[in-house]
Design a protein around this motif. Structure first.
Motif: not given
Length: 136
Positions: A80-85
């Motif tokens: 899963p991709a990390l959420p953008a700040p």
């Protein structure tokens, strides 16, 4: 390559001795040795260049195989991709960046110790001149 046995080598030596002569034979052998050395050097350089080309081709082929295997693994096991700040944590409402207060290095009222003064350098005595050096 060339396969010389003892009788063939003896025939070549006798013919060279008769054709060139005993006087010029060492010069001729030295000249022949230099040319054989140069030929071996060229062959060694060609072989090393050829070997390096083969090594590079093998490495590029292995890199392609690794990339294909890595792609297959990533397809089978997706991460899963990390959420953008979120921008609201880093800026105020009008878009200016948030300034962070600098931490205090010393507690209030604490003073910084002055470093110890450096030792003075030792002065050497001038060297005595020997009578033999004074005459020069």
């Amino acid at each position: 390559m060339l396969d010389f046995n003892a009788p063939e080598f003896l025939v070549v030596a006798v013919v060279a001795l008769l054709v060139i002569g005993p006087k010029d034979l060492p010069k001729a052998l030295r000249f022949l040795g230099k040319w054989f050395g140069k030929a071996r050097g060229v062959a060694r350089q060609f072989r090393s260049g050829f070997d390096s080309m083969i090594r590079e081709a093998e490495l590029s082929e292995m890199e392609k195989q690794w990339a294909a295997e890595n792609e297959r693994i990533m397809r089978e096991h997706p991460q899963p991709a990390l959420p953008a700040p979120q921008p609201e944590h880093f800026a105020t409402e009008d878009g200016d960046p948030v300034m962070v207060e600098q931490p205090e290095l010393f507690a209030a009222g604490e003073t910084v110790d002055e470093p110890a003064p450096a030792k003075p350098k030792r002065v050497r005595k001038p060297r005595a001149i020997k009578p033999s050096e004074a005459a020069e």
